[in-house]
Design a protein around this motif. Structure first.
Motif, mmCIF file in Angstrom:
data_model
loop_
_atom_site.group_PDB
_atom_site.id
_atom_site.type_symbol
_atom_site.label_atom_id
_atom_site.label_comp_id
_atom_site.label_asym_id
_atom_site.label_seq_id
_atom_site.Cartn_x
_atom_site.Cartn_y
_atom_site.Cartn_z
ATOM 1 N N TYR A 29 -1.926 -0.938 0.196
ATOM 2 C CA TYR A 29 -3.380 -0.923 0.119
ATOM 3 C C TYR A 29 -3.895 0.503 -0.032
ATOM 4 O O TYR A 29 -4.774 0.788 -0.851
ATOM 5 C CB TYR A 29 -4.002 -1.551 1.376
ATOM 6 C CG TYR A 29 -3.806 -3.035 1.519
ATOM 7 C CD1 TYR A 29 -3.632 -3.853 0.417
ATOM 8 C CD2 TYR A 29 -3.819 -3.630 2.775
ATOM 9 C CE1 TYR A 29 -3.461 -5.226 0.553
ATOM 10 C CE2 TYR A 29 -3.652 -4.994 2.925
ATOM 11 C CZ TYR A 29 -3.471 -5.788 1.814
ATOM 12 O OH TYR A 29 -3.304 -7.143 1.965
ATOM 13 N N VAL A 30 -3.361 1.398 0.817
ATOM 14 C CA VAL A 30 -3.808 2.794 0.782
ATOM 15 C C VAL A 30 -3.453 3.431 -0.559
ATOM 16 O O VAL A 30 -4.267 4.149 -1.154
ATOM 17 C CB VAL A 30 -3.187 3.587 1.943
ATOM 18 C CG1 VAL A 30 -3.610 5.052 1.882
ATOM 19 C CG2 VAL A 30 -3.592 2.991 3.287
ATOM 20 N N ASN A 31 -2.245 3.175 -1.051
ATOM 21 C CA ASN A 31 -1.797 3.788 -2.305
ATOM 22 C C ASN A 31 -2.610 3.323 -3.506
ATOM 23 O O ASN A 31 -2.968 4.116 -4.380
ATOM 24 C CB ASN A 31 -0.313 3.490 -2.543
ATOM 25 C CG ASN A 31 0.592 4.240 -1.584
ATOM 26 O OD1 ASN A 31 0.192 5.262 -1.025
ATOM 27 N ND2 ASN A 31 1.778 3.731 -1.362
ATOM 28 N N TYR A 32 -2.903 2.024 -3.552
ATOM 29 C CA TYR A 32 -3.560 1.478 -4.741
ATOM 30 C C TYR A 32 -5.093 1.494 -4.643
ATOM 31 O O TYR A 32 -5.778 1.649 -5.648
ATOM 32 C CB TYR A 32 -3.087 0.045 -4.995
ATOM 33 C CG TYR A 32 -1.694 -0.036 -5.564
ATOM 34 C CD1 TYR A 32 -1.465 0.191 -6.912
ATOM 35 C CD2 TYR A 32 -0.604 -0.338 -4.754
ATOM 36 C CE1 TYR A 32 -0.186 0.117 -7.447
ATOM 37 C CE2 TYR A 32 0.692 -0.404 -5.274
ATOM 38 C CZ TYR A 32 0.882 -0.177 -6.617
ATOM 39 O OH TYR A 32 2.145 -0.235 -7.140
ATOM 40 N N MET A 33 -5.627 1.309 -3.439
ATOM 41 C CA MET A 33 -7.079 1.245 -3.282
ATOM 42 C C MET A 33 -7.681 2.577 -2.840
ATOM 43 O O MET A 33 -8.862 2.838 -3.078
ATOM 44 C CB MET A 33 -7.442 0.165 -2.259
ATOM 45 C CG MET A 33 -7.069 -1.243 -2.663
ATOM 46 S SD MET A 33 -7.375 -2.435 -1.329
ATOM 47 C CE MET A 33 -9.151 -2.306 -1.131
ATOM 48 N N GLY A 34 -6.871 3.397 -2.158
ATOM 49 C CA GLY A 34 -7.396 4.631 -1.594
ATOM 50 C C GLY A 34 -7.710 4.461 -0.122
ATOM 51 O O GLY A 34 -7.999 3.349 0.353
ATOM 52 N N SER A 330 8.091 10.541 11.203
ATOM 53 C CA SER A 330 9.202 10.047 10.375
ATOM 54 C C SER A 330 9.007 8.582 10.022
ATOM 55 O O SER A 330 9.268 8.156 8.890
ATOM 56 C CB SER A 330 10.526 10.228 11.128
ATOM 57 O OG SER A 330 10.800 11.591 11.352
ATOM 58 N N LEU A 331 8.567 7.787 10.990
ATOM 59 C CA LEU A 331 8.338 6.360 10.764
ATOM 60 C C LEU A 331 7.268 6.144 9.700
ATOM 61 O O LEU A 331 7.434 5.332 8.776
ATOM 62 C CB LEU A 331 7.929 5.696 12.078
ATOM 63 C CG LEU A 331 7.633 4.196 12.039
ATOM 64 C CD1 LEU A 331 8.897 3.419 11.699
ATOM 65 C CD2 LEU A 331 7.070 3.726 13.374
ATOM 66 N N LEU A 332 6.168 6.872 9.808
ATOM 67 C CA LEU A 332 5.076 6.734 8.842
ATOM 68 C C LEU A 332 5.479 7.225 7.461
ATOM 69 O O LEU A 332 5.040 6.683 6.443
ATOM 70 C CB LEU A 332 3.849 7.506 9.338
ATOM 71 C CG LEU A 332 3.147 6.909 10.569
ATOM 72 C CD1 LEU A 332 2.193 7.918 11.182
ATOM 73 C CD2 LEU A 332 2.411 5.630 10.189
ATOM 74 N N LEU A 333 6.325 8.247 7.418
ATOM 75 C CA LEU A 333 6.773 8.779 6.132
ATOM 76 C C LEU A 333 7.636 7.760 5.389
ATOM 77 O O LEU A 333 7.492 7.548 4.179
ATOM 78 C CB LEU A 333 7.551 10.082 6.349
ATOM 79 C CG LEU A 333 7.904 10.885 5.091
ATOM 80 C CD1 LEU A 333 6.648 11.252 4.321
ATOM 81 C CD2 LEU A 333 8.680 12.133 5.478
ATOM 82 N N ILE A 334 8.550 7.098 6.119
ATOM 83 C CA ILE A 334 9.375 6.054 5.502
ATOM 84 C C ILE A 334 8.509 4.878 5.086
ATOM 85 O O ILE A 334 8.677 4.298 4.014
ATOM 86 C CB ILE A 334 10.467 5.592 6.488
ATOM 87 C CG1 ILE A 334 11.474 6.723 6.728
ATOM 88 C CG2 ILE A 334 11.187 4.359 5.962
ATOM 89 C CD1 ILE A 334 12.517 6.380 7.767
ATOM 90 N N TRP A 335 7.576 4.519 5.940
ATOM 91 C CA TRP A 335 6.729 3.339 5.736
ATOM 92 C C TRP A 335 5.803 3.515 4.541
ATOM 93 O O TRP A 335 5.632 2.614 3.724
ATOM 94 C CB TRP A 335 5.941 3.095 7.021
ATOM 95 C CG TRP A 335 5.046 1.901 7.017
ATOM 96 C CD1 TRP A 335 5.361 0.634 6.641
ATOM 97 C CD2 TRP A 335 3.684 1.874 7.440
ATOM 98 N NE1 TRP A 335 4.280 -0.200 6.808
ATOM 99 C CE2 TRP A 335 3.241 0.541 7.301
ATOM 100 C CE3 TRP A 335 2.800 2.822 7.934
ATOM 101 C CZ2 TRP A 335 1.951 0.150 7.621
ATOM 102 C CZ3 TRP A 335 1.518 2.435 8.270
ATOM 103 C CH2 TRP A 335 1.099 1.112 8.111
ATOM 104 N N SER A 336 5.192 4.699 4.426
ATOM 105 C CA SER A 336 4.171 4.901 3.405
ATOM 106 C C SER A 336 4.630 5.752 2.229
ATOM 107 O O SER A 336 4.085 5.647 1.128
ATOM 108 C CB SER A 336 2.937 5.570 4.027
ATOM 109 O OG SER A 336 3.254 6.888 4.461
ATOM 110 N N GLY A 337 5.621 6.615 2.469
ATOM 111 C CA GLY A 337 6.044 7.543 1.430
ATOM 112 C C GLY A 337 5.034 8.646 1.163
ATOM 113 O O GLY A 337 5.171 9.413 0.200
#
Length: 507
Positions: A29-34, A330-337
């Motif tokens: 959602y964050v990546n595609y919608m902002g 680290s968790l958020l980085l793997i999860w969201s990239g």
């Protein structure tokens, strides 16, 4: 397999799927919608949670009375009269609630929400569609109550999986066709809400008993609801306090933070909520067992079940909270990239993860009160908690934003766990006043924290961690392993089992 077992398995499976797919899909959602558009999604979720305040305990009431009808304690005519009365109440609340949101949509968009990139017209339209979607989902509660009371939980679980798939995954197909905008997203959600309402309505109609309309008159009176008001209002009070405690920070921050920052805050809170999902099955299992033991006068067995369950949640939820807090970035980085998102959300996630870990444990005094049949201290405790939490979050959020709200959430939950839980134990099970918090909680959580922190310190000194996906994943897994080993080694059941194994090996 018995119907009860099938219902339990189906319920847990659907709950895990709905929660899991909701968490996994959010970075997309964050990546595609902002981030700002996702802030509207978080606001939508918060509105749905606050709408439950209007339930007034009516959904559990129709579920309970459906079960009583199935058990022969109510005639078909009595049940139909109650169902019609509740239908009128649900429809009235839906119209008033949706109408209020529709009329105030422009004010919410221009005065409450802090919009930076999206147009005012776009946000206003999104709030208007939210109003209709929330009302449609609200009406589902009445029909879900009938389905639940009829114990058609396998069907309901499958249907919930279907609706979650339509809501979280199929929306990307709609946005791929028509654009990754809030307008498309919320129109899709409204259509799914209508499909959900239609599905549960059809099933409820199959389960509602038929009557001879020529000889039996249902009428349009609210009188059938009167005998159940006490039960409904008791549940309503508990539910209202829970919504106030868990949703006030989200409401306040939605008016203080920009939609972009609010989107980041919502992400952190949602990931941290997984800790409560982990501990849920344990609480659902022990509450009826403890109630039966209390009814049978087996207080020692009740205390044993209570302490063993506390230790199990300390191991599972405690280890999860520690791992999420220590490995948040680290968790958020793997999860969201997204490295920027990970850095912004990690500090908030740490506070809410630890706070939710505390909350999972501080819920145990409620389980004890439920088993004994005396919820007075639970009401008082929640009332005091709400009195402290509401102004504290308002002040902290105004001064320090999401971080301030996170610190308040953590501090209040620490106080509730260390002091209010001890007070309840002193009143109900005096022998557990000190032993519970020391032996069953702190002696498990603290070693887990020490061992996992030592591993992280060692990793930093040896410079073993970098920002590749594999290294972050390995870092999280090893932290979780050390946390789990640290907590498990101080669990009484594990120590007893280890002692038996040691004796067998040395024979």
């Amino acid at each position: 397999m018995s119907t009860l077992k099938r219902n339990i398995i189906a319920n847990y499976a659907s709950q895990l799927y709905v929660t899991g797919v909701g968490i996994v899909i959010l970075p997309l959602y964050v990546n595609y919608m902002g981030a700002e558009a996702y802030g509207l999604v978080g606001f939508f979720a918060m509105l749905q949670a606050w709408f439950t305040l209007l339930d007034l305990g009516l959904t559990p009431t129709i579920s309970r009375e459906t079960a009583r009808y199935k058990g022969g304690s109510m005639s078909a005519l009595e049940f139909r009269r109650l169902f019609r009365a509740l239908s009128m109440i649900f429809a009235g609340i839906a119209i008033i609630g949706a109408g209020g949101l529709l009329l105030s949509s422009k004010w919410i968009a221009s005065n409450w929400l802090t919009v930076e990139l999206l147009s005012l017209e776009e946000v206003t339209f999104a709030v208007q569609v939210m109003a209709l979607s929330v009302a449609l989902r609200w009406l589902c509660g009445l029909y879900r109550g009938v389905v639940t009371g009829s114990e058609k939980l396998v069907w309901l679980s499958v249907f919930n999986v279907f609706v979650a798939t339509m809501r979280f995954i199929a929306v990307f197909f709609s946005m791929w066709l028509y654009g990754f905008t809030p307008k498309v997203f919320f129109i899709h959600q409204m259509i799914v809400a209508f499909i959900e309402l239609s599905g549960v309505w059809c099933m409820a109609q199959r389960l509602i008993p038929s009557i001879n309309s020529q000889r039996e008159f249902i009428g349009w009176s609210f009188e059938p609801v009167a005998p159940f008001l006490k039960f409904s209002l008791m549940i309503a009070f508990t539910s209202s306090m829970w919504v106030l405690i868990t949703q006030t920070d989200k409401l306040i921050l939605s008016g203080i933070l920009s939609l972009t920052e609010y989107g980041y805050f919502t992400l952190a809170v949602l990931v941290a909520s997984g800790i409560m999902v982990i501990s849920g099955p344990i609480s659902n299992a022990i509450m009826p067992r403890m109630s039966r033991l209390h009814a049978e006068g087996k207080q020692e067995e009740l205390a044993s079940v209570y302490r063993n369950a506390t230790q199990l949640v300390s191991v599972i939820a405690g280890s999860a909270a520690i791992t999420i807090a220590l490995c948040a970035e680290s968790l958020l980085l793997i999860w969201s990239g997204d490295e920027q998102l990970a850095k912004k959300v990690a500090p908030i996630l740490r506070l809410y993860a630890i706070g939710n870990g505390m909350l999972a444990l501080s819920a145990f005094p409620y389980y004890l009160q439920y088993a004994i049949g005396n919820l007075r201290y639970h009401f008082v405790g929640n009332f005091i908690l709400a009195l402290v939490l509401l102004p504290a979050i308002s002040i902290a959020a105004s001064l320090h934003g999401a971080i301030g709200a996170g610190w308040v959430w953590l501090s209040v939950n620490i106080f509730y766990l260390l002091f209010w839980a001890s007070f309840v134990h002193y009143k109900l099970l005096r022998g557990l006043t000190v032993r519970w918090i020391l032996s069953d909680v702190l002696c498990i959580v603290i070693p887990a924290l020490i061992l996992s922190s030592a591993y992280i310190l060692f990793s930093l000194v040896m410079e073993q961690k970098n920002n590749t996906i594999f290294s972050n994943f390995l870092f999280i897994v090893l932290t979780a392993v050390f946390s789990f080993i640290g907590s498990l080694s101080f669990n009484r059941k594990f120590r007893d089992w280890g002692g038996k194994v040691f004796k067998v090996v040395n024979r």
